[in-house]
Design a protein around this motif. Structure first.
Motif, PDB file in Angstrom:
ATOM      1  N   THR A 128      -5.808  -0.723   3.822  1.00 47.28           N
ATOM      2  CA  THR A 128      -4.835   0.349   3.569  1.00 47.28           C
ATOM      3  C   THR A 128      -4.161   0.196   2.202  1.00 47.28           C
ATOM      4  O   THR A 128      -3.884   1.177   1.521  1.00 47.28           O
ATOM      5  CB  THR A 128      -3.747   0.351   4.669  1.00 47.28           C
ATOM      6  OG1 THR A 128      -4.403   0.485   5.919  1.00 47.28           O
ATOM      7  CG2 THR A 128      -2.743   1.473   4.490  1.00 47.28           C
ATOM      8  N   TRP A 129      -3.920  -1.075   1.790  1.00 47.96           N
ATOM      9  CA  TRP A 129      -3.104  -1.311   0.601  1.00 47.96           C
ATOM     10  C   TRP A 129      -3.877  -1.841  -0.601  1.00 47.96           C
ATOM     11  O   TRP A 129      -3.287  -2.111  -1.647  1.00 47.96           O
ATOM     12  CB  TRP A 129      -1.982  -2.312   0.934  1.00 47.96           C
ATOM     13  CG  TRP A 129      -0.874  -1.701   1.740  1.00 47.96           C
ATOM     14  CD1 TRP A 129      -0.792  -1.614   3.093  1.00 47.96           C
ATOM     15  CD2 TRP A 129       0.306  -1.053   1.231  1.00 47.96           C
ATOM     16  NE1 TRP A 129       0.367  -0.972   3.460  1.00 47.96           N
ATOM     17  CE2 TRP A 129       1.055  -0.620   2.346  1.00 47.96           C
ATOM     18  CE3 TRP A 129       0.801  -0.807  -0.050  1.00 47.96           C
ATOM     19  CZ2 TRP A 129       2.275   0.041   2.203  1.00 47.96           C
ATOM     20  CZ3 TRP A 129       2.022  -0.141  -0.194  1.00 47.96           C
ATOM     21  CH2 TRP A 129       2.740   0.267   0.929  1.00 47.96           C
ATOM     22  N   LYS A 130      -5.201  -1.986  -0.480  1.00 52.54           N
ATOM     23  CA  LYS A 130      -5.932  -2.730  -1.526  1.00 52.54           C
ATOM     24  C   LYS A 130      -5.831  -2.087  -2.917  1.00 52.54           C
ATOM     25  O   LYS A 130      -5.934  -2.797  -3.907  1.00 52.54           O
ATOM     26  CB  LYS A 130      -7.385  -2.962  -1.128  1.00 52.54           C
ATOM     27  CG  LYS A 130      -8.265  -1.754  -1.062  1.00 52.54           C
ATOM     28  CD  LYS A 130      -9.647  -2.209  -0.596  1.00 52.54           C
ATOM     29  CE  LYS A 130     -10.577  -1.086  -0.258  1.00 52.54           C
ATOM     30  NZ  LYS A 130     -10.762  -0.052  -1.247  1.00 52.54           N
ATOM     31  N   LEU A 153      -4.729  -3.902   7.341  1.00 55.63           N
ATOM     32  CA  LEU A 153      -3.597  -3.845   6.398  1.00 55.63           C
ATOM     33  C   LEU A 153      -4.107  -3.928   4.955  1.00 55.63           C
ATOM     34  O   LEU A 153      -3.682  -3.173   4.076  1.00 55.63           O
ATOM     35  CB  LEU A 153      -2.637  -5.007   6.694  1.00 55.63           C
ATOM     36  CG  LEU A 153      -1.319  -4.990   5.942  1.00 55.63           C
ATOM     37  CD1 LEU A 153      -0.432  -3.840   6.420  1.00 55.63           C
ATOM     38  CD2 LEU A 153      -0.590  -6.312   6.124  1.00 55.63           C
ATOM     39  N   TYR A 154      -5.032  -4.853   4.733  1.00 55.23           N
ATOM     40  CA  TYR A 154      -5.592  -5.001   3.383  1.00 55.23           C
ATOM     41  C   TYR A 154      -6.295  -3.713   2.946  1.00 55.23           C
ATOM     42  O   TYR A 154      -6.100  -3.238   1.820  1.00 55.23           O
ATOM     43  CB  TYR A 154      -6.555  -6.197   3.347  1.00 55.23           C
ATOM     44  CG  TYR A 154      -7.377  -6.233   2.093  1.00 55.23           C
ATOM     45  CD1 TYR A 154      -6.775  -6.452   0.850  1.00 55.23           C
ATOM     46  CD2 TYR A 154      -8.761  -6.018   2.133  1.00 55.23           C
ATOM     47  CE1 TYR A 154      -7.531  -6.454  -0.322  1.00 55.23           C
ATOM     48  CE2 TYR A 154      -9.513  -6.027   0.973  1.00 55.23           C
ATOM     49  CZ  TYR A 154      -8.895  -6.240  -0.245  1.00 55.23           C
ATOM     50  OH  TYR A 154      -9.639  -6.232  -1.399  1.00 55.23           O
ATOM     51  N   ASN A 205       7.390  -3.778  -1.661  1.00 56.24           N
ATOM     52  CA  ASN A 205       8.007  -3.269  -0.415  1.00 56.24           C
ATOM     53  C   ASN A 205       8.295  -4.361   0.599  1.00 56.24           C
ATOM     54  O   ASN A 205       9.132  -4.189   1.484  1.00 56.24           O
ATOM     55  CB  ASN A 205       7.086  -2.234   0.236  1.00 56.24           C
ATOM     56  CG  ASN A 205       7.296  -0.865  -0.373  1.00 56.24           C
ATOM     57  OD1 ASN A 205       8.373  -0.307  -0.274  1.00 56.24           O
ATOM     58  ND2 ASN A 205       6.278  -0.355  -1.036  1.00 56.24           N
ATOM     59  N   GLY A 226       2.499  -2.449  -5.070  1.00 52.58           N
ATOM     60  CA  GLY A 226       3.405  -1.633  -4.238  1.00 52.58           C
ATOM     61  C   GLY A 226       3.708  -2.332  -2.927  1.00 52.58           C
ATOM     62  O   GLY A 226       4.854  -2.368  -2.481  1.00 52.58           O
ATOM     63  N   LEU A 227       2.673  -2.914  -2.312  1.00 52.59           N
ATOM     64  CA  LEU A 227       2.891  -3.615  -1.035  1.00 52.59           C
ATOM     65  C   LEU A 227       3.845  -4.799  -1.233  1.00 52.59           C
ATOM     66  O   LEU A 227       4.782  -5.003  -0.465  1.00 52.59           O
ATOM     67  CB  LEU A 227       1.560  -4.113  -0.452  1.00 52.59           C
ATOM     68  CG  LEU A 227       1.794  -4.914   0.827  1.00 52.59           C
ATOM     69  CD1 LEU A 227       1.242  -4.189   2.039  1.00 52.59           C
ATOM     70  CD2 LEU A 227       1.240  -6.297   0.742  1.00 52.59           C
ATOM     71  N   ASP A 261      -3.101  -0.688  -4.030  1.00 55.28           N
ATOM     72  CA  ASP A 261      -1.707  -0.752  -4.497  1.00 55.28           C
ATOM     73  C   ASP A 261      -1.042  -2.036  -3.979  1.00 55.28           C
ATOM     74  O   ASP A 261      -0.035  -2.001  -3.272  1.00 55.28           O
ATOM     75  CB  ASP A 261      -0.925   0.482  -4.012  1.00 55.28           C
ATOM     76  CG  ASP A 261       0.483   0.511  -4.617  1.00 55.28           C
ATOM     77  OD1 ASP A 261       0.737  -0.211  -5.617  1.00 55.28           O
ATOM     78  OD2 ASP A 261       1.351   1.232  -4.077  1.00 55.28           O
ATOM     79  N   LEU A 262      -1.642  -3.162  -4.373  1.00 57.61           N
ATOM     80  CA  LEU A 262      -1.099  -4.442  -3.892  1.00 57.61           C
ATOM     81  C   LEU A 262       0.282  -4.713  -4.495  1.00 57.61           C
ATOM     82  O   LEU A 262       1.142  -5.297  -3.836  1.00 57.61           O
ATOM     83  CB  LEU A 262      -2.084  -5.580  -4.208  1.00 57.61           C
ATOM     84  CG  LEU A 262      -3.402  -5.497  -3.411  1.00 57.61           C
ATOM     85  CD1 LEU A 262      -4.432  -6.487  -3.942  1.00 57.61           C
ATOM     86  CD2 LEU A 262      -3.143  -5.750  -1.927  1.00 57.61           C
ATOM     87  N   VAL A 264      -1.694  -9.551   4.312  1.00 53.74           N
ATOM     88  CA  VAL A 264      -2.646  -8.762   3.516  1.00 53.74           C
ATOM     89  C   VAL A 264      -3.640  -9.688   2.818  1.00 53.74           C
ATOM     90  O   VAL A 264      -4.829  -9.369   2.684  1.00 53.74           O
ATOM     91  CB  VAL A 264      -1.897  -7.808   2.540  1.00 53.74           C
ATOM     92  CG1 VAL A 264      -1.646  -8.412   1.203  1.00 53.74           C
ATOM     93  CG2 VAL A 264      -2.673  -6.527   2.359  1.00 53.74           C
ATOM     94  N   GLU A 308       2.884  -9.806   2.902  1.00 56.17           N
ATOM     95  CA  GLU A 308       1.964 -10.164   1.806  1.00 56.17           C
ATOM     96  C   GLU A 308       1.000 -11.277   2.200  1.00 56.17           C
ATOM     97  O   GLU A 308      -0.143 -11.308   1.726  1.00 56.17           O
ATOM     98  CB  GLU A 308       2.749 -10.516   0.523  1.00 56.17           C
ATOM     99  CG  GLU A 308       3.604 -11.778   0.561  1.00 56.17           C
ATOM    100  CD  GLU A 308       4.966 -11.584   1.237  1.00 56.17           C
ATOM    101  OE1 GLU A 308       5.198 -10.517   1.840  1.00 56.17           O
ATOM    102  OE2 GLU A 308       5.781 -12.514   1.176  1.00 56.17           O
TER     103      GLU A 308
END
Ligand code: MLT
Length: 242
Positions: free
Chosen positions: A189-191, A186-187, A200, A196-197, A193-194, A154, A151
């Motif tokens: 890819t996940w922006k 990384l950001y 996880n 969700g990141l 669904d933060l 990201v 986190e």
């Protein structure tokens, strides 16, 4: 970008160093300052926190202690940003010690400018960097006891992506190391669904075991607080007017 305080170069003083601890210390600090806390004073050590805060009027202080994600007994607060309402913190100083985030801030306290960033205040931090360009900029993740944390990386990526967009340059033109390029990837890819990141991530999992999902959802918000936590003296952060 450095993943942990242990990675930062010794004997170098950067123009600007930013500590990131999305879960949850820098989110909590940003929230406290946005809610009107007079200042946030950070400590690596709980006994030192107790000792220094004793000298502060009791009605003007809040003592927050966290270890392993849990609140430390005998302290007013743990490290939940949701506790930092204006009723609780307005006009008071937050004395805080957490497992990793306050240690990260202590490790960069000799930089010319020291900031605390999280996802919630990302765009305000980017705005400051655009207005005050730094030749040497460190973004330092707090990690977890010396190891990488998803986190914080990201968030470093979110800051760099925002900075590149604001300046109209490519990320590679800004990046000082491979970690910076990886953080932006990384950001991106996940922006969307933060939450969700964060759920996880290993510390997200730890917080879920401590029933702190509301904190995770809060910490995953992007650009919701217009607050710039900036160091005024070593270990003491205030909100700079933006
Ligand atoms: C830390 O400093 O490691 C944290 O902010 C842990 C937490 O309270 O979630």
């Amino acid at each position: 970008v450095y993943h942990t305080p242990e990675e930062i170069p010794t004997h170098t003083i950067p123009d600007c160093a930013i500590a990131v601890d999305v879960l949850r210390a820098t989110t909590t600090m940003s929230t406290a300052l946005a809610a009107g806390a007079e200042a946030v004073q950070v400590f690596s050590n709980l006994d030192e926190l107790k000792h220094v805060s004793e000298q502060w009027p009791s009605e003007k202080r809040i003592r927050a202690g966290e270890r392993g994600g849990a609140a430390v007994e005998g302290f007013d607060f743990g490290n939940s940003p949701l506790g930092c309402t204006s009723d609780a913190v307005s006009g008071r100083r937050l004395f805080i010690s957490t497992t990793n985030g306050t240690r990260a801030l202590k490790s960069i306290e000799s930089a010319k400018t020291v900031l605390a960033a999280a996802l919630v205040n990302r765009s305000t931090v980017v705005g400051h960097l655009v207005q005050n360009p730094a030749q040497t900029l460190w973004i330092v993740g707090s990690g977890w006891e010396g190891s990488y944390s998803l986190e914080d990386t990201v968030c470093a990526g979110a800051i760099l992506q925002g900075l590149a967009e604001s300046l109209g340059v490519s990320v590679t033109a800004l990046a000082g190391n491979d970690e910076a390029i990886a953080a932006v990837a990384l950001y991106l890819t996940w922006k969307d669904d933060l939450v969700g990141l964060l759920r996880n991530a290993s510390h997200g999992q730890r917080l879920l075991r401590l029933n702190c999902d509301d904190d995770i959802v809060y910490c995953a918000q992007l650009d919701t607080l217009d607050v710039l936590p900036i160091q005024r003296e070593p270990g003491v952060l205030v909100a700079q007017a933006v």
